[in-house]
Design a protein around this motif. Structure first.
Motif, PDB file in Angstrom:
ATOM      1  N   ARG A 179     -20.009  45.776 -13.848  1.00  0.00           N
ATOM      2  CA  ARG A 179     -20.859  44.399 -13.736  1.00  0.00           C
ATOM      3  C   ARG A 179     -21.109  43.862 -15.344  1.00  0.00           C
ATOM      4  O   ARG A 179     -21.738  43.020 -15.782  1.00  0.00           O
ATOM      5  CB  ARG A 179     -22.237  44.310 -12.991  1.00  0.00           C
ATOM      6  CG  ARG A 179     -22.057  44.771 -11.888  1.00  0.00           C
ATOM      7  CD  ARG A 179     -21.532  43.601 -10.799  1.00  0.00           C
ATOM      8  NE  ARG A 179     -21.672  43.883  -9.514  1.00  0.00           N
ATOM      9  CZ  ARG A 179     -20.769  43.203  -8.801  1.00  0.00           C
ATOM     10  NH1 ARG A 179     -20.063  42.251  -9.148  1.00  0.00           N
ATOM     11  NH2 ARG A 179     -21.099  43.480  -7.417  1.00  0.00           N
ATOM     12  N   GLY A 180     -20.247  44.375 -16.180  1.00  0.00           N
ATOM     13  CA  GLY A 180     -20.374  43.740 -17.650  1.00  0.00           C
ATOM     14  C   GLY A 180     -21.416  44.435 -18.477  1.00  0.00           C
ATOM     15  O   GLY A 180     -21.727  43.911 -19.516  1.00  0.00           O
TER      16      GLY A 180
ATOM     17  N   SER B 265     -31.287  44.550 -16.132  1.00  0.00           N
ATOM     18  CA  SER B 265     -30.672  45.652 -15.501  1.00  0.00           C
ATOM     19  C   SER B 265     -30.083  45.650 -14.431  1.00  0.00           C
ATOM     20  O   SER B 265     -30.256  44.824 -13.530  1.00  0.00           O
ATOM     21  CB  SER B 265     -31.616  46.945 -15.642  1.00  0.00           C
ATOM     22  OG  SER B 265     -32.597  46.672 -14.620  1.00  0.00           O
ATOM     23  N   ILE B 266     -29.327  46.449 -13.757  1.00  0.00           N
ATOM     24  CA  ILE B 266     -28.697  46.597 -12.454  1.00  0.00           C
ATOM     25  C   ILE B 266     -28.405  48.176 -12.085  1.00  0.00           C
ATOM     26  O   ILE B 266     -27.770  49.096 -12.732  1.00  0.00           O
ATOM     27  CB  ILE B 266     -27.472  45.799 -12.066  1.00  0.00           C
ATOM     28  CG1 ILE B 266     -26.845  45.959 -10.680  1.00  0.00           C
ATOM     29  CG2 ILE B 266     -26.288  46.224 -13.240  1.00  0.00           C
ATOM     30  CD1 ILE B 266     -25.956  44.674 -10.362  1.00  0.00           C
TER      31      ILE B 266
ATOM     32  N   TYR C 237     -24.114  39.483 -18.165  1.00  0.00           N
ATOM     33  CA  TYR C 237     -24.695  39.710 -19.651  1.00  0.00           C
ATOM     34  C   TYR C 237     -24.111  39.213 -20.541  1.00  0.00           C
ATOM     35  O   TYR C 237     -23.069  38.907 -20.650  1.00  0.00           O
ATOM     36  CB  TYR C 237     -24.722  41.292 -19.578  1.00  0.00           C
ATOM     37  CG  TYR C 237     -25.467  42.197 -18.592  1.00  0.00           C
ATOM     38  CD1 TYR C 237     -26.494  42.545 -18.965  1.00  0.00           C
ATOM     39  CD2 TYR C 237     -24.698  42.742 -17.400  1.00  0.00           C
ATOM     40  CE1 TYR C 237     -27.561  43.055 -17.956  1.00  0.00           C
ATOM     41  CE2 TYR C 237     -25.462  43.428 -16.422  1.00  0.00           C
ATOM     42  CZ  TYR C 237     -26.727  43.542 -16.708  1.00  0.00           C
ATOM     43  OH  TYR C 237     -27.461  44.317 -15.812  1.00  0.00           O
ATOM     44  N   HIS C 238     -25.013  38.873 -21.554  1.00  0.00           N
ATOM     45  CA  HIS C 238     -24.664  38.653 -22.935  1.00  0.00           C
ATOM     46  C   HIS C 238     -23.949  39.860 -23.650  1.00  0.00           C
ATOM     47  O   HIS C 238     -24.197  40.874 -23.129  1.00  0.00           O
ATOM     48  CB  HIS C 238     -25.649  38.177 -23.865  1.00  0.00           C
ATOM     49  CG  HIS C 238     -26.450  36.870 -23.375  1.00  0.00           C
ATOM     50  ND1 HIS C 238     -25.727  35.631 -23.487  1.00  0.00           N
ATOM     51  CD2 HIS C 238     -27.668  36.445 -22.997  1.00  0.00           C
ATOM     52  CE1 HIS C 238     -26.294  34.585 -23.072  1.00  0.00           C
ATOM     53  NE2 HIS C 238     -27.528  35.355 -22.647  1.00  0.00           N
TER      54      HIS C 238
ATOM     55  N   VAL D  94     -26.927  53.093 -13.957  1.00  0.00           N
ATOM     56  CA  VAL D  94     -27.867  51.830 -14.257  1.00  0.00           C
ATOM     57  C   VAL D  94     -27.394  51.112 -15.334  1.00  0.00           C
ATOM     58  O   VAL D  94     -27.100  51.802 -16.692  1.00  0.00           O
ATOM     59  CB  VAL D  94     -29.406  52.096 -14.390  1.00  0.00           C
ATOM     60  CG1 VAL D  94     -30.216  50.929 -14.538  1.00  0.00           C
ATOM     61  CG2 VAL D  94     -30.259  52.966 -13.335  1.00  0.00           C
ATOM     62  N   GLY D  95     -26.991  49.543 -15.279  1.00  0.00           N
ATOM     63  CA  GLY D  95     -26.451  48.997 -16.325  1.00  0.00           C
ATOM     64  C   GLY D  95     -27.658  48.357 -17.090  1.00  0.00           C
ATOM     65  O   GLY D  95     -28.574  47.848 -16.296  1.00  0.00           O
ATOM     66  N   PHE D  96     -27.585  48.085 -18.350  1.00  0.00           N
ATOM     67  CA  PHE D  96     -28.603  47.403 -19.029  1.00  0.00           C
ATOM     68  C   PHE D  96     -27.891  46.415 -20.201  1.00  0.00           C
ATOM     69  O   PHE D  96     -26.829  46.657 -20.480  1.00  0.00           O
ATOM     70  CB  PHE D  96     -29.449  48.441 -20.091  1.00  0.00           C
ATOM     71  CG  PHE D  96     -30.373  49.374 -19.131  1.00  0.00           C
ATOM     72  CD1 PHE D  96     -31.418  49.070 -18.581  1.00  0.00           C
ATOM     73  CD2 PHE D  96     -29.575  50.461 -18.780  1.00  0.00           C
ATOM     74  CE1 PHE D  96     -32.291  49.860 -17.702  1.00  0.00           C
ATOM     75  CE2 PHE D  96     -30.304  51.615 -18.273  1.00  0.00           C
ATOM     76  CZ  PHE D  96     -31.655  51.164 -17.614  1.00  0.00           C
TER      77      PHE D  96
END
Ligand SMILES: Cc1cc2nc3c(=O)[nH]c(=O)nc-3n(C[C@H](O)[C@H](O)[C@H](O)COP(=O)(O)O)c2cc1C
Length: 207
Positions: A110-111, A149-150, A46-47, A184-186
């Motif tokens: 995951r950053g 997302s993840i 991710y940025h 959930v990562g965004f």
């Protein structure tokens, strides 16, 4: 007479056409929903730019509009977008998992600059499905808004099994009888991963 017959025939035709279900858009190449579903991939780079809260609210609104058992909405969602709070949670996760490598525990996020912690109501046997559908809607809405997302299971494990899980869960302010179920990562994608292969043979018609 001929005129009346033709008029009746034309009217009948129009009526019948109105009753025939015609899909809004059955061209799969030119269907935004299908394109969004097919374009979504899990993002692991991710940025650092965060996702604005009004964008996240749009994503969350799509999440809570997911189908869910008996409309019980058997979920709770806690969003963390403050870098120092995220850092604090990761630090607690590392401390609470002394036998695991710190980098691995930290890396499980995951950053992603924004994390949604999703908890399920332990009093409802279908709540895990509700949470999964909520997460699915959120990821597709994100995709349609240009947000990566993840879906993440490992932070859930690292939090729930941590020696200090009570402290981490208290920080997430979950209601009693709710259990952390999914994260959930965004964020904005800094990679464009290819689609992983899918096995269509898992799907069969039974005649
Ligand atoms: C329930 C669930 C848990 C997952 N947990 C992780 C995880 O802990 N770490 C990770 O990197 N990816 C995780 N993923 C992402 C999957 O690896 C990913 O969805 C799968 O490989 C398919 O790739 P795609 O999402 O790019 O289509 C998870 C996905 C789901 C649905």
């Amino acid at each position: 007479m001929k005129k009346t017959f033709l008029l009746t025939f034309a009217l009948l035709g129009i009526l019948l056409m109105g009753c025939t279900p015609t899909p809004a858009n059955n061209d799969p190449m030119n269907n935004e929903t299908i394109n969004t579903i097919m374009a979504r991939r899990s993002i692991r780079q991710y940025h650092s730019l965060t996702v604005a809260r009004d964008t996240m609210m749009q994503i969350m609104t799509c999440g809570i509009n997911a189908a869910n058992g008996q409309n019980k909405q058997s979920w709770e969602v806690r969003i963390v977008d403050n870098p120092s709070t995220m850092q604090h949670i990761q630090d607690l996760m590392v401390t609470g998992n002394p036998t695991l490598q710190a980098d691995m525990v930290r890396g499980c996020m995951r950053g992603a600059p924004v994390m949604a912690f999703i908890a399920r109501d332990l009093g409802y046997d279908f709540s895990a499905y509700d949470c999964g559908l909520l997460a699915g809607n959120m990821m597709l809405a994100a995709q349609s808004l240009g947000v990566g997302s993840i879906c993440l299971g490992s932070p859930v494990r690292f939090i729930n099994q941590a020696d200090n899980s009570t402290e981490i869960l208290a920080l997430l302010n979950l209601s009693e009888n709710y259990e952390l179920c999914l994260c959930v990562g965004f964020g904005y994608a800094n990679e464009s991963p290819a689609a992983k292969p899918r096995d269509i043979n898992k799907v069969q018609y039974i005649d």
